[in-house]
Design an enzyme around this catalytic site. Structure first.
Site, PDB file in Angstrom:
ATOM      1  N   CYS A 121       0.854  -1.181   0.000  1.00 54.68           N
ATOM      2  CA  CYS A 121       0.000   0.000   0.000  1.00 54.68           C
ATOM      3  C   CYS A 121       0.892   1.234   0.000  1.00 54.68           C
ATOM      4  CB  CYS A 121      -0.955   0.009   1.193  1.00 54.68           C
ATOM      5  SG  CYS A 121      -2.411   1.049   0.845  1.00 54.68           S
ATOM      6  N   CYS A 123      -0.207   4.249   1.856  1.00 53.54           N
ATOM      7  CA  CYS A 123      -0.660   5.225   2.847  1.00 53.54           C
ATOM      8  C   CYS A 123       0.384   5.586   3.902  1.00 53.54           C
ATOM      9  CB  CYS A 123      -1.956   4.775   3.505  1.00 53.54           C
ATOM     10  SG  CYS A 123      -1.959   3.078   4.101  1.00 53.54           S
ATOM     11  N   LYS A 197     -12.280  -5.932   2.144  1.00 57.91           N
ATOM     12  CA  LYS A 197     -11.746  -5.084   3.217  1.00 57.91           C
ATOM     13  C   LYS A 197     -12.706  -3.927   3.439  1.00 57.91           C
ATOM     14  CE  LYS A 197      -7.920  -2.024   4.435  1.00 57.91           C
ATOM     15  NZ  LYS A 197      -6.533  -1.616   4.178  1.00 57.91           N
ATOM     16  N   LYS A 250     -11.501  -8.729   6.058  1.00 56.81           N
ATOM     17  CA  LYS A 250     -10.891  -7.851   7.054  1.00 56.81           C
ATOM     18  C   LYS A 250     -11.856  -6.715   7.378  1.00 56.81           C
ATOM     19  CE  LYS A 250      -7.291  -4.478   7.515  1.00 56.81           C
ATOM     20  NZ  LYS A 250      -6.275  -3.687   6.888  1.00 56.81           N
ATOM     21  N   SER A 276      -6.207  -4.650  14.380  1.00 57.35           N
ATOM     22  CA  SER A 276      -5.707  -3.993  15.586  1.00 57.35           C
ATOM     23  C   SER A 276      -6.811  -3.710  16.603  1.00 57.35           C
ATOM     24  CB  SER A 276      -4.986  -2.704  15.206  1.00 57.35           C
ATOM     25  OG  SER A 276      -5.847  -1.837  14.488  1.00 57.35           O
TER      26      SER A 276
HETATM   27  C1  PBG Z   1      -3.338   0.073   5.035  1.00 54.31           C
HETATM   28  C2  PBG Z   1      -3.757  -0.961   6.027  1.00 54.31           C
HETATM   29  C3  PBG Z   1      -4.548  -0.777   7.158  1.00 54.31           C
HETATM   30  C4  PBG Z   1      -4.574  -1.996   7.837  1.00 54.31           C
HETATM   31  C5  PBG Z   1      -3.817  -2.892   7.098  1.00 54.31           C
HETATM   32  N1  PBG Z   1      -3.324  -2.244   5.973  1.00 54.31           N
HETATM   33  C6  PBG Z   1      -5.193   0.449   7.668  1.00 54.31           C
HETATM   34  C7  PBG Z   1      -6.230   1.105   6.886  1.00 54.31           C
HETATM   35  O1  PBG Z   1      -6.726   0.602   5.878  1.00 54.31           O
HETATM   36  O2  PBG Z   1      -6.563   2.215   7.280  1.00 54.31           O
HETATM   37  C8  PBG Z   1      -5.282  -2.254   9.146  1.00 54.31           C
HETATM   38  C9  PBG Z   1      -4.709  -3.326  10.005  1.00 54.31           C
HETATM   39  C10 PBG Z   1      -5.171  -3.315  11.431  1.00 54.31           C
HETATM   40  O3  PBG Z   1      -5.997  -2.503  11.871  1.00 54.31           O
HETATM   41  O4  PBG Z   1      -4.666  -4.176  12.163  1.00 54.31           O
HETATM   42  N2  PBG Z   1      -3.929   0.027   3.795  1.00 54.31           N
HETATM   43 ZN    ZN Z   2      -3.345   1.977   2.609  1.00 53.07          ZN
END
Ligand code: PBG
Ligand code: ZN
Length: 324
Positions: A121, A123, A197, A250, A276
């Site tokens: 990713c 971000c 997701k 997810k 998380s």
């Molecule tokens: C980034 C990403 C995220 C997570 C995994 N990859 C955060 C989001 O999409 O904001 C979340 C993992 C977690 O909360 O344990 N693309």
């Molecule tokens: Zn991301």
């Protein structure tokens, strides 16, 4: 036959009898530990929002993986972070000398038995914190993001990642990455799609750990809406058609119905990301004395496996021995 001839309590009268009939716990090989890798050396910074988890430099990571590999845990999923400048397109994510690109071969060399996965990713590398570059309307530019995500995936695969896992939720990202891998002679690399997701409120502790919260707006324009599970299921169908080897749902615990449905619809392996927020809410509850930490963790992991997960991406992975 009915009560009093049938008494269901007979089958759970004693621990010995219960043990005969209880499903075994998921084996350690099904667990993958999500890891936060940072630059530098001897860095092991506790993540406040995720008790027991740390941001680690590569040397510390190798030390921490030793007992994990010993327990037979399946592998690790790497999330990188940069100390360098972030930019509009997140170019640090495909830097050949980036922290993920350096961690992968080090882990492969030290622990050939671990499957090394990488989160693909942008971000954590964009200045605005979104999962791709923005267009002039401030929306994430889907097709431009795809080209960049493909570069990230190829750089991870060249470094030796067994599995690349795109999480940006761009349309066509799986096809684009699969083509780029093939063009670069990386046809053996597995592609695990963060396919279903959701735009979830459970990623808060992770964004704190990764320092990847969007500075403006949210991710609802690209991550699936939890109000529309049918559209979310199509994401998994598309990713399968586009060449994913493994699908993912997810978060896991609020979406066990969706996980079971994806499991029913596909013959691909299905991973569940025990995110998380799911981890931290159990810790927070236990810290207030409102439940037993390990009991709650065990029960939640059993639920995810029962719903049909082949792989459990979970922050509980390094604690397998304490749990089971
Ligand atoms: C980034 C990403 C995220 C997570 C995994 N990859 C955060 C989001 O999409 O904001 C979340 C993992 C977690 O909360 O344990 N693309
Ligand atoms: Zn991301």
């Amino acid at each position: 036959m009915r009560f009093p001839d049938v008494r269901l309590r007979r089958l759970r009268r004693s621990p010995a009898i219960r043990r005969l009939f209880d499903a075994p716990p998921p084996s350690p090989a099904k667990f993958v530990w999500p890891l936060f890798v940072v630059e530098g050396e001897r860095r092991c910074e506790p993540i406040d929002s995720m008790p027991g988890q740390n941001r680690m430099s590569v040397d510390v990571l190798l030390r921490e993986l030793e007992p994990v590999a010993e327990q037979g845990i399946g592998g690790g999923l790497l999330f990188g972070q940069t100390e360098g400048a972030k930019d509009a397109g997140g170019s640090g994510a495909f830097d050949d000398r980036g922290v993920v690109q350096r961690a992968v071969p080090a882990i492969k060399r030290a622990f050939p038995e671990l499957v090394v996965m990488t989160d693909v990713c942008l971000c954590a590398y964009t200045e605005h914190g979104h999962c791709g570059p923005l267009d002039r309307h401030g929306q994430v530019d889907n097709d431009a993001a795809n080209g960049l995500l493909a570069r990230v995936a190829v750089s991870h695969a060249v470094a030796g990642a067994d599995v690349v896992a795109p999480s940006a939720m761009m349309d066509g990202q799986v096809r684009c990455i699969r083509e780029a891998l093939t063009e670069n002679g990386l046809e053996q690399t597995l592609l695990m799609a963060y396919s279903t997701k959701f735009a979830s409120s459970l990623y808060g502790p992770f964004r704190d750990a990764e320092n990847s919260a969007p500075s403006a707006g949210d991710r609802k324009g690209y991550q699936a809406s939890w109000g529309n599970p049918r559209a979310a299921l199509r994401e998994s169908e598309f990713d399968e058609e586009e060449g994913a080897d493994i699908l993912m749902v997810k978060p896991a615990l609020f979406y066990l119905d969706v996980l079971a449905e994806v499991r029913r619809r596909t013959d691909l392996p299905v991973a569940a990301y025990n995110v998380s927020g799911e981890y931290s809410m159990i810790h927070a509850t236990a810290a207030r004395g409102w439940g037993d930490l390990h009991d709650m963790a065990r029960e939640s992991l059993a639920a995810i496996e029962r719903a049909g997960a082949d792989l459990l991406l979970s922050y509980w992975a390094p604690f397998y021995r304490e749990l089971f």
